[in-house]
Design a protein around this motif. Structure first.
Motif, PDB file in Angstrom:
ATOM      1  N   PRO A   1     -11.218   6.275  -3.656  1.00  0.00           N
ATOM      2  CA  PRO A   1     -10.572   7.593  -3.669  1.00  0.00           C
ATOM      3  C   PRO A   1     -10.051   8.007  -5.054  1.00  0.00           C
ATOM      4  CG  PRO A   1      -9.869   6.388  -1.733  1.00  0.00           C
ATOM      5  CD  PRO A   1     -10.718   5.435  -2.531  1.00  0.00           C
ATOM      6  N   HIS A   2      -9.568   7.072  -5.849  1.00  0.00           N
ATOM      7  CA  HIS A   2      -9.111   7.435  -7.198  1.00  0.00           C
ATOM      8  C   HIS A   2     -10.299   7.887  -8.049  1.00  0.00           C
ATOM      9  CE1 HIS A   2      -5.345   5.458  -6.035  1.00  0.00           C
ATOM     10  NE2 HIS A   2      -4.793   6.012  -7.100  1.00  0.00           N
TER      11      HIS A   2
ATOM     12  N   ALA B   1      -6.860  -0.012 -14.758  1.00  0.00           N
ATOM     13  CA  ALA B   1      -6.583  -1.437 -14.488  1.00  0.00           C
ATOM     14  C   ALA B   1      -7.030  -1.806 -13.074  1.00  0.00           C
ATOM     15  CB  ALA B   1      -5.102  -1.735 -14.688  1.00  0.00           C
ATOM     16  N   MET B   2      -6.768  -0.927 -12.085  1.00  0.00           N
ATOM     17  CA  MET B   2      -7.117  -1.341 -10.717  1.00  0.00           C
ATOM     18  C   MET B   2      -8.600  -1.146 -10.402  1.00  0.00           C
ATOM     19  SD  MET B   2      -4.946   1.247  -8.352  1.00  0.00           S
ATOM     20  CE  MET B   2      -5.222   2.997  -8.302  1.00  0.00           C
ATOM     21  N   THR B   3      -9.220  -0.084 -10.933  1.00  0.00           N
ATOM     22  CA  THR B   3     -10.639   0.141 -10.610  1.00  0.00           C
ATOM     23  C   THR B   3     -11.529  -0.845 -11.377  1.00  0.00           C
ATOM     24  OG1 THR B   3     -10.615   1.917 -12.267  1.00  0.00           O
ATOM     25  CG2 THR B   3     -10.460   2.575  -9.955  1.00  0.00           C
ATOM     26  N   GLU B   4     -11.282  -0.994 -12.673  1.00  0.00           N
ATOM     27  CA  GLU B   4     -12.114  -1.924 -13.458  1.00  0.00           C
ATOM     28  C   GLU B   4     -11.834  -3.371 -13.060  1.00  0.00           C
ATOM     29  OE1 GLU B   4     -12.385   1.083 -17.309  1.00  0.00           O
ATOM     30  OE2 GLU B   4     -11.455  -0.867 -17.599  1.00  0.00           O
TER      31      GLU B   4
ATOM     32  N   THR C   1      -2.247  10.290 -11.401  1.00  0.00           N
ATOM     33  CA  THR C   1      -1.679   8.995 -11.830  1.00  0.00           C
ATOM     34  C   THR C   1      -2.083   8.686 -13.271  1.00  0.00           C
ATOM     35  OG1 THR C   1      -2.045   8.278  -9.555  1.00  0.00           O
ATOM     36  CG2 THR C   1      -1.576   6.540 -11.141  1.00  0.00           C
ATOM     37  N   ASP C   2      -1.230   7.955 -13.984  1.00  0.00           N
ATOM     38  CA  ASP C   2      -1.531   7.513 -15.346  1.00  0.00           C
ATOM     39  C   ASP C   2      -2.924   6.845 -15.379  1.00  0.00           C
ATOM     40  OD1 ASP C   2      -1.760   6.096 -17.706  1.00  0.00           O
ATOM     41  OD2 ASP C   2       0.231   5.170 -17.589  1.00  0.00           O
ATOM     42  N   PRO C   3      -3.872   7.388 -16.159  1.00  0.00           N
ATOM     43  CA  PRO C   3      -5.244   6.847 -16.156  1.00  0.00           C
ATOM     44  C   PRO C   3      -5.315   5.365 -16.537  1.00  0.00           C
ATOM     45  CG  PRO C   3      -5.152   8.895 -17.411  1.00  0.00           C
ATOM     46  CD  PRO C   3      -3.745   8.560 -17.036  1.00  0.00           C
TER      47      PRO C   3
ATOM     48  N   MET D   1       0.856  -1.200   0.000  1.00  0.00           N
ATOM     49  CA  MET D   1       0.000   0.000   0.000  1.00  0.00           C
ATOM     50  C   MET D   1       0.884   1.239   0.000  1.00  0.00           C
ATOM     51  SD  MET D   1      -3.003  -1.064  -0.296  1.00  0.00           S
ATOM     52  CE  MET D   1      -3.765   0.532  -0.197  1.00  0.00           C
ATOM     53  N   ALA D   2       1.567   1.429  -1.104  1.00  0.00           N
ATOM     54  CA  ALA D   2       2.445   2.592  -1.230  1.00  0.00           C
ATOM     55  C   ALA D   2       2.503   2.962  -2.698  1.00  0.00           C
ATOM     56  CB  ALA D   2       3.847   2.251  -0.737  1.00  0.00           C
ATOM     57  N   GLY D   3       2.759   4.201  -2.961  1.00  0.00           N
ATOM     58  CA  GLY D   3       2.863   4.637  -4.346  1.00  0.00           C
ATOM     59  C   GLY D   3       2.981   6.142  -4.405  1.00  0.00           C
ATOM     60  N   THR D   4       2.987   6.649  -5.605  1.00  0.00           N
ATOM     61  CA  THR D   4       2.921   8.083  -5.809  1.00  0.00           C
ATOM     62  C   THR D   4       2.060   8.246  -7.051  1.00  0.00           C
ATOM     63  OG1 THR D   4       4.639   8.449  -7.464  1.00  0.00           O
ATOM     64  CG2 THR D   4       5.390   8.223  -5.192  1.00  0.00           C
ATOM     65  N   ASP D   5       1.814   9.472  -7.462  1.00  0.00           N
ATOM     66  CA  ASP D   5       0.999   9.633  -8.660  1.00  0.00           C
ATOM     67  C   ASP D   5       1.855   9.562  -9.926  1.00  0.00           C
ATOM     68  OD1 ASP D   5       2.184  12.208  -8.728  1.00  0.00           O
ATOM     69  OD2 ASP D   5       0.592  12.973  -7.431  1.00  0.00           O
ATOM     70  N   ARG D   6       3.151   9.259  -9.756  1.00  0.00           N
ATOM     71  CA  ARG D   6       4.006   9.129 -10.940  1.00  0.00           C
ATOM     72  C   ARG D   6       4.266   7.651 -11.233  1.00  0.00           C
ATOM     73  NH1 ARG D   6       9.026  11.452 -10.875  1.00  0.00           N
ATOM     74  NH2 ARG D   6       9.268  10.900  -8.702  1.00  0.00           N
TER      75      ARG D   6
END
Ligand SMILES: O=C(O)C(=O)C[C@]1(C(=O)O)C=C[C@@H](O)C=C1
Length: 336
Positions: free
Chosen positions: A186-187, A228-231, A221-223, A119-124
């Motif tokens: 949240p995204h 991929a994660m939401t769908e 973040t790259d759409p 559970m870590a990341g950035t918007d890049r």
């Protein structure tokens, strides 16, 4: 220390490779992105010329293979894993776990595999966005279902701990339901918020400050990655979305009829304080014997109750748990 072979060297895979090397493990990677490969090599990391080569070496050295591609590519990579490294232990870093467990069940012996999701990341995105420190202090789900073997789970959890994270044991379904609410929703809400703000025109744009920036940050973040994660988590996200629409409808109804948003705002304020307590209580420690029967079931129960594994030995795991806050006037036991 078991060697690590990372397939996919974007933000997360690239950070896993760096953190694995930092922990002293032998580690190498492969990527289909010429740009990520060149950047990783320039930084001194070992990137093999193809996924096949990286996996062959994983087989020779009995490495842990980490699938670090976006969800849509997992099936293809798994087929390569089966061809070139059919017996190595396997984990992944994908943000939706049920579809990965399903793919593994279709194409590889499930006993080799325990799923993982830091559970870590950035918007890049991409290698350059990663770092060896990305997972320090972060949480990392390591999933458990009926087929999971203790050895596979232990190895995936040890990698997470070596990367600086704490481990949350969870079933794939429970993991997906939880991240639908705290990550995927949240995204989606950030996307809608950014569009609603954008419709406010140039004046809204020039007045947008901290709340708008924080609330929309993750949709930078790259759409394609967000898609991929939401769908990929459709059912659980629909559930979380229905809950959201219900609450927004109630808030709208209250504002229109009574002019008050009190109930919505107070319950949100209190819920957030539960996530980020001002004065966190001393954690309570629990030890789980790994050589006893039902160790995985016990770990899963601990994860469900909010505990995090902070250390692992051959025969025992130590988990930390935040004690429930005592009820008081600011913290009533239910509602209001
Ligand atoms: O911090 C961020 O930028 C993130 O979006 C990280 C974040 C999240 O918190 O939702 C995003 C996706 C990952 O699967 C896990 C973590």
């Amino acid at each position: 220390m078991r060697a690590v072979c990372v397939i996919g060297l974007g933000l997360i895979g690239g950070s896993v490779l760096r953190a694995a090397v930092r922990s002293g493990r032998p580690a190498w990677g492969a990527t289909t992105s010429a740009e990520d490969a060149a950047a990783a090599r320039a930084a001194g990391y070992e990137v093999l010329s193809s996924t096949e080569r990286a996996l062959e070496r994983a087989r020779e050295r009995d490495a842990l293979v980490v699938l670090a591609t976006p969800l849509p590519a997992v099936g293809t990579v798994l087929r390569e894993v089966n061809r070139h490294a059919p017996t190595t232990l396997l984990t992944d870093v994908v943000s939706v776990q049920e579809p990965v467990h399903d793919s593994v069940r279709e194409s590889a012996p499930a006993a080799r595999y325990a799923g993982g999701h830091p559970m870590a990341g950035t918007d890049r995105s991409g290698w350059e966005a990663g770092s060896a420190e990305l997972f320090d202090g972060a949480l990392w789900a390591v999933t458990i279902d009926g087929d999971t073997a203790l050895d596979a789970w232990r190895e995936a959890a040890l990698l997470a701990l070596d990367c600086g994270a704490r481990v949350v044991p969870a079933s794939p379904a429970e993991h997906d339901a939880a991240v639908a609410r705290v990550s995927h929703l949240p995204h989606l809400l950030a996307a809608v918020l950014a569009s609603v703000g954008g419709d406010g025109g140039p004046l809204a744009e020039s007045l947008a400050a901290g709340s708008f920036r924080d609330g929309t940050r993750v949709i930078a973040t790259d759409p394609d990655l967000v898609r991929a994660m939401t769908e990929g988590n459709r059912a659980a996200l629909l559930d979380a979305l229905d809950d959201t629409l219900g609450r927004l409808g109630a808030a709208r109804g209250a504002l229109a009829s009574t002019g008050s948003l009190n109930a919505t705002l107070r319950s949100g304020h209190q819920a957030r304080a539960g996530f980020y307590p001002a004065e966190p209580a001393e954690p309570v420690r629990t030890t789980v014997r790994l050589d006893a029967g039902h160790a995985l079931r016990r770990l899963r129960e601990l994860g469900e109750s909010g505990a995090r594994v902070v250390s692992l030995a051959e025969d025992a795991a130590v988990a930390e748990h935040r004690p429930a806050p005592a009820a008081n006037d600011e913290n009533p036991p239910s509602g209001e």
